[in-house]
Design an enzyme around this catalytic site. Sequence first.
Site, PDB file in Angstrom:
ATOM      1  N   SER A 208      32.649  54.634  46.645  1.00 21.81           N
ATOM      2  CA  SER A 208      32.853  55.570  45.538  1.00 21.81           C
ATOM      3  C   SER A 208      33.850  56.619  45.977  1.00 21.81           C
ATOM      4  O   SER A 208      34.083  56.815  47.183  1.00 21.81           O
ATOM      5  CB  SER A 208      31.513  56.230  45.198  1.00 21.81           C
TER       6      SER A 208
ATOM      7  N   TYR B 281      23.325  60.202  47.361  1.00 19.13           N
ATOM      8  CA  TYR B 281      24.298  59.212  46.916  1.00 19.13           C
ATOM      9  C   TYR B 281      25.582  59.325  47.744  1.00 19.13           C
ATOM     10  O   TYR B 281      26.138  58.324  48.214  1.00 19.13           O
ATOM     11  CB  TYR B 281      24.599  59.429  45.434  1.00 19.13           C
TER      12      TYR B 281
END
Length: 270
Positions: free
Chosen positions: A156, A169
């Site tokens: 990401s 995350y």
Amino acid sequence: MGRVEGKVALVTGAARGQGRSHAVRLAEEGADVVVTDVCHDISDELPYPLASKEQLEETAELVRATGRRCVAVQADVRSVVEMRAAVDAAREEFGRLDTLVANAGVMSIGAAWEISEEAWDVVMDVNLKGPWNAVRAAIPWMIEAGQGGSVIITSSAAGIRGHVPYAHYVASKHGVVGLMKALSNELAPHRIRVNTVHPTGVSDTGITVGVPIEELAAREPLFALAAMNPLAPYVEPRDVSNAVLFLASDEARYVTGLQFTVDAGSTNKP
């Protein structure tokens, strides 16, 4: 000839969103595909429902509609046993495995000091342990086959920058970069390339923070800054799939250890 003609790919988290897009894009360019997903909810700490068996089969049908073969396997990336069953399905149906796309991921939000231990664990188990399990399942057979291959792990923009409000995350997505870098060196003698892809916000994806983005942006100014991309507000799943396709293809035969951003300029902005 398609760009991955004759190859076989395994895609995790393929029931919807990016995983579905990756499976279909690879099939469009000639690959047969094994698609997996957990197909049931796994934690009350995730603020959205996970994909269903029906959605996984829809992905398989979309792959078959391209003219390629597809096997759908319900499997939880947190279990190496279930990942090995998915790899066995590739072996039994296709006799080979060239590409592993470790795409499955989950997320939730909350201040790092306030999220529960379960919230931390489920994100780390799916996002970081999951790719490790997929690699543990696939790599021994790929090495034995002696044909080289490609491992592509979904990270990401949050795997490059310190986004908020989801430290768990961010940690998981940074973690897969470290895993990728180590694996790229370990597997180079076997001609198995390992890379990560780093999307910014993606439209039509299964992952969600559980609240409207506008509301979260108003509440978290730093999130709003992170979500602002110079080139476009977000990218589409197919944009990421095109990067996956390149990394899976022989066009990328000397590309390994790369953090491939598909982020509309997110990680480069001032």
